[in-house]
Design a protein around this motif. Structure first.
Motif, PDB file in Angstrom:
ATOM      1  N   PHE A 104      31.282 -59.632  57.312  1.00 57.70           N
ATOM      2  CA  PHE A 104      31.050 -60.741  58.051  1.00 57.70           C
ATOM      3  C   PHE A 104      31.722 -61.827  57.696  1.00 57.70           C
ATOM      4  O   PHE A 104      33.308 -61.920  57.318  1.00 57.70           O
ATOM      5  N   ASN A 105      31.689 -63.236  58.475  1.00 52.20           N
ATOM      6  CA  ASN A 105      32.746 -63.905  58.966  1.00 52.20           C
ATOM      7  C   ASN A 105      31.627 -65.476  58.300  1.00 52.20           C
ATOM      8  O   ASN A 105      30.561 -65.565  58.539  1.00 52.20           O
ATOM      9  N   GLY A 106      32.553 -66.142  57.237  1.00 48.40           N
ATOM     10  CA  GLY A 106      32.152 -67.909  57.138  1.00 48.40           C
ATOM     11  C   GLY A 106      33.213 -68.463  57.286  1.00 48.40           C
ATOM     12  O   GLY A 106      34.358 -68.201  56.625  1.00 48.40           O
ATOM     13  N   PHE A 107      32.495 -69.486  56.872  1.00 45.83           N
ATOM     14  CA  PHE A 107      33.437 -70.845  56.611  1.00 45.83           C
ATOM     15  C   PHE A 107      32.779 -71.607  54.626  1.00 45.83           C
ATOM     16  O   PHE A 107      31.094 -71.711  55.270  1.00 45.83           O
ATOM     17  N   PHE A 108      33.794 -72.038  54.454  1.00 43.90           N
ATOM     18  CA  PHE A 108      33.001 -71.921  53.111  1.00 43.90           C
ATOM     19  C   PHE A 108      32.680 -73.706  52.737  1.00 43.90           C
ATOM     20  O   PHE A 108      33.418 -74.311  53.303  1.00 43.90           O
ATOM     21  N   SER A 109      31.822 -74.272  52.159  1.00 41.45           N
ATOM     22  CA  SER A 109      31.351 -75.479  51.790  1.00 41.45           C
ATOM     23  C   SER A 109      33.008 -75.921  51.138  1.00 41.45           C
ATOM     24  O   SER A 109      33.461 -75.606  50.591  1.00 41.45           O
ATOM     25  N   LYS A 110      33.232 -77.067  51.922  1.00 41.65           N
ATOM     26  CA  LYS A 110      34.777 -77.783  51.588  1.00 41.65           C
ATOM     27  C   LYS A 110      34.654 -78.112  49.733  1.00 41.65           C
ATOM     28  O   LYS A 110      35.240 -78.329  49.400  1.00 41.65           O
ATOM     29  N   ASN A 111      33.222 -78.317  49.407  1.00 37.29           N
ATOM     30  CA  ASN A 111      32.916 -78.779  47.974  1.00 37.29           C
ATOM     31  C   ASN A 111      32.425 -77.032  46.895  1.00 37.29           C
ATOM     32  O   ASN A 111      32.612 -77.474  46.456  1.00 37.29           O
ATOM     33  N   ASN A 112      32.697 -76.306  47.453  1.00 34.75           N
ATOM     34  CA  ASN A 112      33.028 -75.256  47.525  1.00 34.75           C
ATOM     35  C   ASN A 112      34.131 -74.089  48.353  1.00 34.75           C
ATOM     36  O   ASN A 112      33.425 -72.665  48.973  1.00 34.75           O
ATOM     37  N   GLY A 113      35.558 -74.253  47.781  1.00 33.61           N
ATOM     38  CA  GLY A 113      35.784 -73.799  48.222  1.00 33.61           C
ATOM     39  C   GLY A 113      37.058 -74.428  49.446  1.00 33.61           C
ATOM     40  O   GLY A 113      38.253 -73.845  50.120  1.00 33.61           O
ATOM     41  N   GLY A 114      36.154 -74.699  50.130  1.00 30.95           N
ATOM     42  CA  GLY A 114      36.383 -75.280  51.449  1.00 30.95           C
ATOM     43  C   GLY A 114      38.003 -74.050  52.302  1.00 30.95           C
ATOM     44  O   GLY A 114      36.980 -72.892  52.662  1.00 30.95           O
ATOM     45  N   GLY A 115      38.471 -74.817  53.334  1.00 30.59           N
ATOM     46  CA  GLY A 115      39.428 -74.067  54.570  1.00 30.59           C
ATOM     47  C   GLY A 115      40.410 -74.723  54.981  1.00 30.59           C
ATOM     48  O   GLY A 115      40.932 -75.944  55.056  1.00 30.59           O
ATOM     49  N   PHE A 116      40.666 -73.587  55.608  1.00 30.27           N
ATOM     50  CA  PHE A 116      42.328 -74.150  56.487  1.00 30.27           C
ATOM     51  C   PHE A 116      41.709 -75.832  57.518  1.00 30.27           C
ATOM     52  O   PHE A 116      42.348 -76.387  58.068  1.00 30.27           O
ATOM     53  N   LEU A 117      40.721 -75.613  58.371  1.00 26.53           N
ATOM     54  CA  LEU A 117      40.104 -76.978  59.261  1.00 26.53           C
ATOM     55  C   LEU A 117      38.640 -77.310  58.219  1.00 26.53           C
ATOM     56  O   LEU A 117      37.655 -77.730  59.274  1.00 26.53           O
ATOM     57  N   THR A 118      38.437 -77.404  57.051  1.00 24.11           N
ATOM     58  CA  THR A 118      38.085 -77.785  56.791  1.00 24.11           C
ATOM     59  C   THR A 118      37.832 -78.903  56.171  1.00 24.11           C
ATOM     60  O   THR A 118      35.827 -79.389  56.470  1.00 24.11           O
ATOM     61  N   GLU A 119      38.445 -80.109  56.457  1.00 19.96           N
ATOM     62  CA  GLU A 119      37.624 -81.551  57.346  1.00 19.96           C
ATOM     63  C   GLU A 119      37.181 -81.490  58.707  1.00 19.96           C
ATOM     64  O   GLU A 119      36.837 -82.529  59.051  1.00 19.96           O
ATOM     65  N   VAL A 324      54.968 -76.983  59.882  1.00 15.99           N
ATOM     66  CA  VAL A 324      54.483 -76.465  59.985  1.00 15.99           C
ATOM     67  C   VAL A 324      52.805 -75.842  60.085  1.00 15.99           C
ATOM     68  O   VAL A 324      51.962 -75.626  60.704  1.00 15.99           O
ATOM     69  N   ASN A 325      52.485 -75.715  58.771  1.00 11.71           N
ATOM     70  CA  ASN A 325      50.841 -76.353  58.188  1.00 11.71           C
ATOM     71  C   ASN A 325      49.489 -76.923  59.556  1.00 11.71           C
ATOM     72  O   ASN A 325      48.886 -76.782  60.073  1.00 11.71           O
ATOM     73  N   VAL A 326      50.652 -78.410  59.978  1.00 11.54           N
ATOM     74  CA  VAL A 326      49.434 -79.247  60.769  1.00 11.54           C
ATOM     75  C   VAL A 326      49.907 -78.714  62.089  1.00 11.54           C
ATOM     76  O   VAL A 326      48.440 -78.470  63.013  1.00 11.54           O
ATOM     77  N   ALA A 327      51.023 -78.433  62.200  1.00 10.48           N
ATOM     78  CA  ALA A 327      51.245 -77.814  63.767  1.00 10.48           C
ATOM     79  C   ALA A 327      49.777 -76.599  64.176  1.00 10.48           C
ATOM     80  O   ALA A 327      49.584 -76.541  65.230  1.00 10.48           O
ATOM     81  N   TYR A 328      50.008 -75.441  63.028  1.00 10.88           N
ATOM     82  CA  TYR A 328      49.134 -75.316  63.527  1.00 10.88           C
ATOM     83  C   TYR A 328      47.415 -74.660  63.564  1.00 10.88           C
ATOM     84  O   TYR A 328      46.947 -74.443  64.111  1.00 10.88           O
ATOM     85  N   GLN A 329      47.464 -76.193  62.461  1.00  7.50           N
ATOM     86  CA  GLN A 329      45.692 -76.933  62.689  1.00  7.50           C
ATOM     87  C   GLN A 329      45.856 -77.602  63.885  1.00  7.50           C
ATOM     88  O   GLN A 329      44.630 -77.179  64.231  1.00  7.50           O
ATOM     89  N   GLN A 330      46.663 -77.931  65.032  1.00  9.23           N
ATOM     90  CA  GLN A 330      46.831 -78.639  65.679  1.00  9.23           C
ATOM     91  C   GLN A 330      46.392 -77.161  67.192  1.00  9.23           C
ATOM     92  O   GLN A 330      45.361 -77.513  67.898  1.00  9.23           O
ATOM     93  N   ALA A 331      47.169 -76.626  67.154  1.00 10.26           N
ATOM     94  CA  ALA A 331      47.287 -75.331  67.425  1.00 10.26           C
ATOM     95  C   ALA A 331      45.904 -74.960  67.991  1.00 10.26           C
ATOM     96  O   ALA A 331      45.344 -74.747  68.947  1.00 10.26           O
TER      97      ALA A 331
END
Length: 410
Positions: A104-119, A324-331
């Motif tokens: 399985f692959n999942g995105f966690f809720s922003k209110n429960n863990g979030g993630g790299f692109l949670t916004e 670099v974090n912002v740059a990789y998000q944008q990529a």
């Protein structure tokens, strides 16, 4: 025949298995012992201990109590290992359990863990991937089929008492800078859901009060999520306690660099065949305080890529200095936007980047004010042509399959 030293029953809770633990603490007893030069097999739960199900609902991803993870097999004691040594671990082979050929692959809720692109993906979502030999495909993300690069997301040795105190102190100091942040800045000890292996009674309760959560990578290894740490890899771990205390779990069938969806690989239950050796005094001899490794000679043979650039400017136009974090998000966001032109939803595109063997590169960190990060997307994983041409993109994904989504509870 190689001995299987730790076995797991996927029908049973990992809390019922004394050879499993979900915290780091030097007082956790060794589950078993091996001699240098010996090889052995450890079976593992998926990192949630079976909480996530093979179904078409993302409610489990939304509702999981993340204080329970990760469930690790071990610790394995290595005879003769002393603090200051290097533990050499050869990953001889890794596979899925035959009764559980899916992940399985999942995105966690922003209110429960979030993630790299949670916004951009604030709600829980899930995709299920079937394992077909060395390949995988998903009923939720059509049009892709690729070879797995199977690896442990989490592997490491027990910390010493001094190192554990350093972890807890520095992470709590970070939390204290913004204690109400959602998602939180770090995860402090949480004794009520701690599983401390063979520890019981007052000793278990005392250790659970300070046992470090398994979420981040640290000096001992831990949750590094390195996709190239696959079959055939050799890892050199610093030893901090007598016996080393090697543990492993969080197996991934496939993952992109960065594990950007947080639950970002194809997570699975499985087994690891490994061999251990020792380099006495190796930490001082080689100046090592974090693990180093040699990558696997076996990798998916993809040679044609589309490479997406990102710079240190976020979606609102805010300028960052060499971030670099912002740059990789944008990529990543640029690649997601591109894939939507072929009919994928943004969530399906995001799932591809988290599970496929994409490469992430820090391409430039000297040209102020913008770092440049790149995401390398292999084109051969697609069942249609995604390369740009003068005629424009053809929509190959015409509805039908979608990823399950669960909105946050009020």
């Amino acid at each position: 025949m190689t001995d299987t030293l730790i076995k797991v029953d996927l029908k049973e809770s990992p809390y019922n298995n004394e050879n499993i633990h979900n915290r780091w603490h030097p007082d956790i007893p060794m589950a078993c012992w091996v001699k240098p030069g010996h090889d052995f097999i450890l079976e593992t739960y998926d990192w949630t201990g079976g909480f996530i199900k093979n179904d078409d609902s993302a409610d489990d991803v939304r509702d999981i109590d993340l204080s329970i993870v990760h469930f690790l097999s071990g610790p394995v004691g290595v005879e003769g290992a002393e603090p200051g040594d290097l533990l050499v671990v050869d990953l001889l082979d890794i596979g899925a359990k035959q009764e559980s050929l899916w992940g399985f692959n999942g995105f966690f809720s922003k209110n429960n863990g979030g993630g790299f692109l949670t916004e951009f993906f604030p709600h829980a979502q899930k995709s299920i991937w079937d394992i077909q030999g060395m390949f995988t495909k998903s009923r939720h993300v059509p049009g892709v089929n690729y070879a797995g690069l199977i690896h442990p997301g989490l592997i490491g040795c027990l910390p010493s008492h001094d190192l554990l105190e350093q972890w807890n102190s520095r992470e709590q100091a970070l939390i204290d800078t913004n204690p109400q942040r959602v998602p939180p800045l770090a995860n402090p000890p949480f004794p009520s859901t701690a599983h401390m292996g063979k520890l019981t009674g007052d000793a278990k309760a005392a250790a659970a009060m300070t046992g470090a959560r398994t979420v981040p990578p640290r000096e001992h290894g831990g949750n590094c999520d390195i996709k190239d740490l696959s079959r055939g890899s050799k890892i050199f771990f610093p030893v901090y306690v007598k016996g080393a205390g090697l543990s492993v779990g969080d197996l991934h069938f496939s993952q992109g660099d960065g594990e950007i969806t947080f639950c970002g690989a194809i997570e699975m239950a499985g087994w690891v065949h490994m061999k251990v050796e020792l380099i006495k005094g190796g930490m001082e001899k080689y100046g090592i305080k974090n693990p180093i490794f040699q990558p696997s000679p076996i990798t998916p043979n993809y040679k044609d890529y589309l490479i997406f650039e990102g710079i240190s400017v976020d979606n609102s136009g805010k300028q960052y200095y060499l971030d670099v974090n912002v740059a990789y998000q944008q990529a990543c966001l640029n690649a997601i936007e591109y894939l939507t032109k072929f009919g994928y939803s943004p969530s399906q595109a995001y799932s591809i980047l988290g599970t496929a063997p994409v490469q992430g590169h820090i391409s430039g960190v000297v040209d102020i004010p913008n770092s440049c990060a790149t995401l390398w997307l292999p084109t051969d994983i697609f069942e249609f042509d995604i390369k740009p041409n003068a005629l424009g993109p053809t929509i190959f994904i015409n509805g039908g399959a979608t990823m399950p989504i669960s909105f946050d509870k009020e």
